[in-house]
Design an enzyme around this catalytic site. Sequence first.
Site, PDB file in Angstrom:
ATOM      1  N   ASN A   1      23.526  72.376  19.794  1.00  0.00           N
ATOM      2  CA  ASN A   1      23.305  73.157  18.584  1.00  0.00           C
ATOM      3  C   ASN A   1      22.374  74.341  18.828  1.00  0.00           C
ATOM      4  O   ASN A   1      21.474  74.278  19.664  1.00  0.00           O
ATOM      5  CB  ASN A   1      22.741  72.264  17.480  1.00  0.00           C
ATOM      6  CG  ASN A   1      23.682  71.130  17.147  1.00  0.00           C
ATOM      7  OD1 ASN A   1      24.888  71.215  17.371  1.00  0.00           O
ATOM      8  ND2 ASN A   1      23.145  70.045  16.617  1.00  0.00           N
TER       9      ASN A   1
ATOM     10  N   ASP B   1      20.691  75.787  16.145  1.00  0.00           N
ATOM     11  CA  ASP B   1      19.998  75.949  14.864  1.00  0.00           C
ATOM     12  C   ASP B   1      18.515  75.606  14.888  1.00  0.00           C
ATOM     13  O   ASP B   1      17.801  75.822  13.921  1.00  0.00           O
ATOM     14  CB  ASP B   1      20.676  75.105  13.787  1.00  0.00           C
ATOM     15  CG  ASP B   1      20.862  73.645  14.206  1.00  0.00           C
ATOM     16  OD1 ASP B   1      19.925  73.068  14.806  1.00  0.00           O
ATOM     17  OD2 ASP B   1      21.940  73.083  13.945  1.00  0.00           O
TER      18      ASP B   1
ATOM     19  N   HIS C   1      23.468  75.497  24.710  1.00  0.00           N
ATOM     20  CA  HIS C   1      24.188  76.702  24.308  1.00  0.00           C
ATOM     21  C   HIS C   1      23.265  77.775  23.749  1.00  0.00           C
ATOM     22  O   HIS C   1      23.733  78.716  23.108  1.00  0.00           O
ATOM     23  CB  HIS C   1      25.278  76.350  23.299  1.00  0.00           C
ATOM     24  CG  HIS C   1      26.323  75.437  23.856  1.00  0.00           C
ATOM     25  ND1 HIS C   1      27.137  74.639  23.072  1.00  0.00           N
ATOM     26  CD2 HIS C   1      26.683  75.180  25.150  1.00  0.00           C
ATOM     27  CE1 HIS C   1      27.945  73.938  23.857  1.00  0.00           C
ATOM     28  NE2 HIS C   1      27.694  74.244  25.110  1.00  0.00           N
TER      29      HIS C   1
ATOM     30  N   SER D   1      31.978  65.896  19.509  1.00  0.00           N
ATOM     31  CA  SER D   1      33.320  65.513  19.934  1.00  0.00           C
ATOM     32  C   SER D   1      33.511  65.710  21.426  1.00  0.00           C
ATOM     33  O   SER D   1      34.535  65.297  21.978  1.00  0.00           O
ATOM     34  CB  SER D   1      34.366  66.335  19.173  1.00  0.00           C
ATOM     35  OG  SER D   1      34.229  67.716  19.477  1.00  0.00           O
TER      36      SER D   1
END
Length: 373
Positions: free
Chosen positions: A193, A195, A209, A325
């Site tokens: 994530n 965020d 990432h 996933s």
Amino acid sequence: MAALRSSHRPFISKFNGAKELLRTLLIDKNQSISRKIGTFWRPRFISSQGSLRLVQSKYRITPTGASMENKDLPSDFLRHKKMVPSADPPKVEDINILYQFFDRSSKLVVLTGAGISTESGIPDYRSPNGAYSTGFRPITHQEFIRSNRARRRYWARSYAGWRRFTAAEPGPAHIALASLEKAGRIKFMMTQNVDRLHHRAGSNPLELHGTVYVVACTNCGFSLPRSSFQDQVKALNPKWAEAIESLDYDSRLDKSFGMKQRPDGDIEIDEKFWEEEFHIPNCQKCDGILKPDVVFFGDNVPKGRADRAMEAAKECDAFLVLGSSLMTMSAFRLVRAAHEAGAATAIVNVGVSRADNLIPLKINAKLGEVCCF
């Protein structure tokens, strides 16, 4: 590997296991945060024929160190979004197996994905309610670099969505993981994530990432905080920014402006709002292209970061995937490496994952319900 060593194990000995420890830590965390702001996400589980049902009370948290830039936003403005995929409550036996997984590990690595943040109101890509379900396709690295129009579209949408994106708050799973990490039950944590909700909950995971909270030059590498970049965009487009910031961010009114929140913080807006007279800043050092410090689709995780993640995966004795996933190779290769090295592996995720045939323990449930039991 110094980053994977922990000195907290003696603290654990006074608890019988992960379940007792987590309950104690969450109570302490709950009381600490409640004293500061008055209310907290208080999950309560009611047992019914071997399963659990989650009952929520009001929630509004501000973990220590969090920067709240959205005090004028209603605390429930994301409540009307159907971002969390549906799933049956976790079974008691599944919860117990997961706690045994924790208890048997002394070198646990945790990887989190978008599923941990959907419960905070940030959409994902691949779930039934995700961005892909509407036909959306994210910008690629190649498109961003070669097209000035694509960059202007991206930054206009990202600027418009920033205030809403940063209004999201850490959920119960973020809080639970931060507590377990501080108690030494998690050796190493990484996230897909961008965020920084883990950081706001008190963790400091490896960001596979990258993060949208940093903007970097693709030419010279100069970087600046996202807040500074927002200020630069506003200075270049004062009237446009004023119009964007005057919008009512109640999610029920999105259709009046044609906006839809995206997983990486941008908002889908009609091109008439950015096509003409919208300007984006360049690097103040070399006049190069400024890009969020995020691994876009079509790009690769930086080698040093990828190597660090792989080293952690190969050295752990247990690898737990939460809310992913694993469809991106950068994530799947890690759990595969841990499995091949002999580590125990498990996944908690709603829906199908790329590693379902590889991982022996799979719990199909919402993370907030599992981590706070």
